[in-house]
Design a protein around this motif. Structure first.
Motif, PDB file in Angstrom:
ATOM      1  N   ARG A   8       0.825  -1.203   0.000  1.00 33.49           N
ATOM      2  CA  ARG A   8       0.000   0.000   0.000  1.00 33.49           C
ATOM      3  C   ARG A   8       0.863   1.258   0.000  1.00 33.49           C
ATOM      4  O   ARG A   8       0.432   2.312  -0.458  1.00 33.49           O
ATOM      5  CB  ARG A   8      -0.914   0.007   1.229  1.00 33.49           C
ATOM      6  N   VAL A   9       2.062   1.131   0.550  1.00 29.40           N
ATOM      7  CA  VAL A   9       2.950   2.285   0.591  1.00 29.40           C
ATOM      8  C   VAL A   9       3.259   2.777  -0.811  1.00 29.40           C
ATOM      9  O   VAL A   9       3.293   3.973  -1.082  1.00 29.40           O
ATOM     10  CB  VAL A   9       4.264   1.930   1.326  1.00 29.40           C
ATOM     11  N   GLY A  10       3.466   1.825  -1.744  1.00 30.00           N
ATOM     12  CA  GLY A  10       3.730   2.220  -3.123  1.00 30.00           C
ATOM     13  C   GLY A  10       2.584   3.010  -3.705  1.00 30.00           C
ATOM     14  O   GLY A  10       2.778   4.011  -4.381  1.00 30.00           O
ATOM     15  N   ARG A  11       1.370   2.575  -3.419  1.00 29.30           N
ATOM     16  CA  ARG A  11       0.215   3.270  -3.979  1.00 29.30           C
ATOM     17  C   ARG A  11       0.030   4.658  -3.389  1.00 29.30           C
ATOM     18  O   ARG A  11      -0.513   5.551  -4.036  1.00 29.30           O
ATOM     19  CB  ARG A  11      -1.037   2.411  -3.785  1.00 29.30           C
ATOM     20  N   THR A  12       0.462   4.862  -2.136  1.00 25.41           N
ATOM     21  CA  THR A  12       0.316   6.200  -1.554  1.00 25.41           C
ATOM     22  C   THR A  12       1.281   7.193  -2.164  1.00 25.41           C
ATOM     23  O   THR A  12       1.129   8.401  -1.987  1.00 25.41           O
ATOM     24  CB  THR A  12       0.567   6.164  -0.034  1.00 25.41           C
ATOM     25  N   ALA A  13       2.300   6.695  -2.904  1.00 30.33           N
ATOM     26  CA  ALA A  13       3.272   7.601  -3.510  1.00 30.33           C
ATOM     27  C   ALA A  13       2.854   8.058  -4.898  1.00 30.33           C
ATOM     28  O   ALA A  13       3.617   8.715  -5.587  1.00 30.33           O
ATOM     29  CB  ALA A  13       4.627   6.905  -3.608  1.00 30.33           C
ATOM     30  N   ALA A  14       1.630   7.699  -5.326  1.00 21.88           N
ATOM     31  CA  ALA A  14       1.178   8.079  -6.663  1.00 21.88           C
ATOM     32  C   ALA A  14       1.253   9.588  -6.839  1.00 21.88           C
ATOM     33  O   ALA A  14       0.873  10.354  -5.970  1.00 21.88           O
ATOM     34  CB  ALA A  14      -0.251   7.587  -6.887  1.00 21.88           C
ATOM     35  N   ALA A  15       1.757   9.966  -8.007  1.00 20.22           N
ATOM     36  CA  ALA A  15       1.974  11.380  -8.247  1.00 20.22           C
ATOM     37  C   ALA A  15       0.666  12.129  -8.386  1.00 20.22           C
ATOM     38  O   ALA A  15      -0.329  11.596  -8.874  1.00 20.22           O
ATOM     39  CB  ALA A  15       2.801  11.546  -9.519  1.00 20.22           C
ATOM     40  N   ASP A  42       7.608  -2.022   1.187  1.00 22.26           N
ATOM     41  CA  ASP A  42       7.372  -3.349   1.755  1.00 22.26           C
ATOM     42  C   ASP A  42       8.671  -3.867   2.376  1.00 22.26           C
ATOM     43  O   ASP A  42       9.724  -3.879   1.741  1.00 22.26           O
ATOM     44  CB  ASP A  42       6.891  -4.300   0.663  1.00 22.26           C
ATOM     45  N   GLU A  43       8.582  -4.316   3.615  1.00 25.80           N
ATOM     46  CA  GLU A  43       9.787  -4.747   4.342  1.00 25.80           C
ATOM     47  C   GLU A  43      10.457  -5.941   3.674  1.00 25.80           C
ATOM     48  O   GLU A  43      11.687  -5.984   3.538  1.00 25.80           O
ATOM     49  CB  GLU A  43       9.413  -5.092   5.792  1.00 25.80           C
ATOM     50  N   GLN A  44       9.650  -6.905   3.229  1.00 25.87           N
ATOM     51  CA  GLN A  44      10.222  -8.074   2.572  1.00 25.87           C
ATOM     52  C   GLN A  44      10.796  -7.701   1.204  1.00 25.87           C
ATOM     53  O   GLN A  44      11.839  -8.213   0.797  1.00 25.87           O
ATOM     54  CB  GLN A  44       9.167  -9.166   2.434  1.00 25.87           C
ATOM     55  N   GLY A  45      10.116  -6.791   0.497  1.00 28.39           N
ATOM     56  CA  GLY A  45      10.644  -6.320  -0.768  1.00 28.39           C
ATOM     57  C   GLY A  45      11.983  -5.632  -0.590  1.00 28.39           C
ATOM     58  O   GLY A  45      12.919  -5.826  -1.384  1.00 28.39           O
ATOM     59  N   ASP A  46      12.109  -4.836   0.468  1.00 27.88           N
ATOM     60  CA  ASP A  46      13.372  -4.161   0.751  1.00 27.88           C
ATOM     61  C   ASP A  46      14.470  -5.174   1.049  1.00 27.88           C
ATOM     62  O   ASP A  46      15.626  -4.986   0.649  1.00 27.88           O
ATOM     63  CB  ASP A  46      13.184  -3.205   1.929  1.00 27.88           C
ATOM     64  N   LEU A  47      14.125  -6.261   1.750  1.00 25.26           N
ATOM     65  CA  LEU A  47      15.105  -7.300   2.048  1.00 25.26           C
ATOM     66  C   LEU A  47      15.638  -7.919   0.765  1.00 25.26           C
ATOM     67  O   LEU A  47      16.851  -8.110   0.598  1.00 25.26           O
ATOM     68  CB  LEU A  47      14.472  -8.377   2.924  1.00 25.26           C
ATOM     69  N   TYR A  48      14.738  -8.231  -0.166  1.00 23.24           N
ATOM     70  CA  TYR A  48      15.184  -8.797  -1.442  1.00 23.24           C
ATOM     71  C   TYR A  48      16.034  -7.795  -2.224  1.00 23.24           C
ATOM     72  O   TYR A  48      16.969  -8.174  -2.928  1.00 23.24           O
ATOM     73  CB  TYR A  48      13.978  -9.228  -2.274  1.00 23.24           C
ATOM     74  N   GLY A  49      15.705  -6.505  -2.104  1.00 23.04           N
ATOM     75  CA  GLY A  49      16.521  -5.489  -2.760  1.00 23.04           C
ATOM     76  C   GLY A  49      17.930  -5.460  -2.217  1.00 23.04           C
ATOM     77  O   GLY A  49      18.907  -5.323  -2.976  1.00 23.04           O
ATOM     78  N   ARG A  50      18.053  -5.599  -0.905  1.00 20.11           N
ATOM     79  CA  ARG A  50      19.394  -5.612  -0.285  1.00 20.11           C
ATOM     80  C   ARG A  50      20.170  -6.869  -0.684  1.00 20.11           C
ATOM     81  O   ARG A  50      21.379  -6.826  -0.913  1.00 20.11           O
ATOM     82  CB  ARG A  50      19.266  -5.525   1.233  1.00 20.11           C
ATOM     83  N   PRO A  95       8.641   5.597  -3.577  1.00 21.42           N
ATOM     84  CA  PRO A  95       9.411   4.975  -2.500  1.00 21.42           C
ATOM     85  C   PRO A  95      10.514   4.045  -2.969  1.00 21.42           C
ATOM     86  O   PRO A  95      11.346   3.614  -2.183  1.00 21.42           O
ATOM     87  CB  PRO A  95       8.338   4.190  -1.736  1.00 21.42           C
ATOM     88  N   GLY A  96      10.545   3.703  -4.245  1.00 19.32           N
ATOM     89  CA  GLY A  96      11.553   2.775  -4.751  1.00 19.32           C
ATOM     90  C   GLY A  96      10.919   1.455  -5.144  1.00 19.32           C
ATOM     91  O   GLY A  96       9.718   1.221  -4.941  1.00 19.32           O
ATOM     92  N   ALA A  97      11.734   0.555  -5.690  1.00 25.51           N
ATOM     93  CA  ALA A  97      11.216  -0.716  -6.184  1.00 25.51           C
ATOM     94  C   ALA A  97      10.522  -1.515  -5.096  1.00 25.51           C
ATOM     95  O   ALA A  97       9.540  -2.217  -5.354  1.00 25.51           O
ATOM     96  CB  ALA A  97      12.351  -1.532  -6.794  1.00 25.51           C
ATOM     97  N   HIS A  98      11.013  -1.436  -3.868  1.00 25.17           N
ATOM     98  CA  HIS A  98      10.424  -2.211  -2.772  1.00 25.17           C
ATOM     99  C   HIS A  98       9.054  -1.698  -2.351  1.00 25.17           C
ATOM    100  O   HIS A  98       8.304  -2.386  -1.652  1.00 25.17           O
ATOM    101  CB  HIS A  98      11.356  -2.209  -1.558  1.00 25.17           C
ATOM    102  N   GLY A  99       8.690  -0.483  -2.772  1.00 27.59           N
ATOM    103  CA  GLY A  99       7.373   0.058  -2.480  1.00 27.59           C
ATOM    104  C   GLY A  99       7.076   0.229  -1.017  1.00 27.59           C
ATOM    105  O   GLY A  99       5.918   0.321  -0.607  1.00 27.59           O
TER     106      GLY A  99
END
Length: 367
Positions: free
Chosen positions: A50-57, A109-117, A103-107
């Motif tokens: 949902r964080v990704g969607r809140t960043a909509a321009a 999301d904590e798990q998405g950020d982990l995969y990014g790292r 917010p970046g590719a991870h949007g």
């Protein structure tokens, strides 16, 4: 030890180093593939956030915050955490939108950020193995590994990844570039080891010069940086279209929304690409001058309108036009971006097209 025996030993050693180089290149490709899947996982997990969607321009809330994006809530194990998004105010031209970066590719999301790292860690490991393969190739031929298209390709992709990791180390927000970079690096290495592979060999006499280290190394660095700028420019065009559609009351598709809202604002991407291209343009100018000096040393003339020289100059003119257009009010934004992509297309043709399809004094590069 006789001279013949010494020669045989040196040949065997060089062949062994060449085999090591090949092994390291294939190993780097394997690790890059793992990094590719990790980047994919980052984008996939980010798409559900949902964080990704809140960043909509251009949302109502973002418009009323005077450039400051709204706070967002991240779901964590056992509770929630509220994150304040940093204020991002960017302007590509007069009257441009003030839109917060995604917010970046991870949007978020904590798990998405982990995969990014994990993806970044794998990219670093693959880069080190890749670099080892290039160094081993250089040792096997006892010279700079830039004598043919295979060597140029494996070195170019190494430098491109190095540029990306350097920008990350400088705390630049470009992790979103990782998936696009690694995808093209894998394609580049795949072409190198299948189509362009050339066994270790010595240089033709014209290349026996210290200008090889100066001219070709700067050409490789410029190409890698131009590539990073081209990716930023291409993404700018997509993000600008997305923002324009939102601004006009349109509703982008679900995939476009999930993907594009996580990227930086279009004006941020525009500024990033411009700064990258502007920073490396003087070095490209030096590359052409160094090539002319080397040509005088090797062939007795500074400039002969050889196809490679001609297209290097065309590339210089194209990037000069882009930078001039970018500084001209009427040509900022999309028009300048198209010029940037045309300029990078000229660079690509200068390398692949001229070397493969056009004969000239630079045909020694071969495949």
């Amino acid at each position: 030890m006789t001279l013949a025996a010494g020669t045989e030993l040196a040949t065997a050693t060089n062949e062994h180093l060449a085999n090591i180089s090949n092994t390291l290149i294939y190993s780097a490709m394997a690790v890059y593939t793992l990094a590719f899947f990790a980047y994919i996982a980052e984008w996939l997990f980010g798409s559900r956030s949902r964080v990704g969607r809140t960043a909509a321009a251009l949302t109502t809330e973002a418009k009323g915050s005077k450039g400051k994006a709204p706070a967002v809530t991240v779901n964590k194990a056992g509770g929630t955490a509220v994150l304040e998004r940093p204020k991002v105010v960017v302007r590509a031209s007069a009257g441009a939108r003030d839109v917060p970066d995604g917010p970046g590719a991870h949007g978020g999301d904590e798990q998405g950020d982990l995969y990014g790292r994990i993806a970044i860690s794998l990219t670093v490991l693959a880069f080190l193995i890749h670099l080892g393969g290039v160094v081993a190739r250089a040792a096997s031929v006892e010279r700079a590994p830039w004598g043919n298209m295979y060597e140029f390709n494996i070195t170019f992709s190494t430098v491109a990844v190095g540029v990306y990791l350097t920008l990350l180390a400088l705390k630049k927000n470009i992790r979103w570039l990782g998936l696009f970079l690694i995808t093209t690096v894998l394609l580049d290495l795949g072409i190198a080891v299948t189509v362009l592979y050339t066994a270790s060999d010595q240089l033709v006499p014209a290349l026996h010069s210290y200008w090889l280290y100066i001219h070709v190394s700067t050409a490789i660095l410029c190409g890698a940086v131009f590539y990073v700028g081209a990716v930023g420019t291409l993404l700018y065009l997509f993000k600008d279209s997305y923002e324009t559609k939102l601004e006009n009351g349109g509703t982008p598709g679900r995939f476009a929304t999930s993907f594009l809202e996580r990227l930086p604002a279009s004006s941020s991407l525009d500024k990033f690409s411009y700064r990258i291209n502007a920073a490396v343009f003087p070095l490209w100018t030096f590359t052409i001058i160094a090539g002319a000096i080397w040509a005088e040393s090797a062939w007795g003339r500074y400039w002969g309108w050889d196809p490679k020289e001609t297209w290097a100059f065309i590339t210089w003119v194209a990037y000069a036009c882009y930078l001039h257009a970018r500084a001209t009010a009427g040509w900022k934004g999309r028009k300048a971006a198209y010029l940037a992509l045309i300029a990078f297309g000229c660079w690509l043709f200068n390398y692949y097209g001229v070397n493969i399809f056009v004969s000239g004094k630079h045909s020694y590069a071969g495949v």
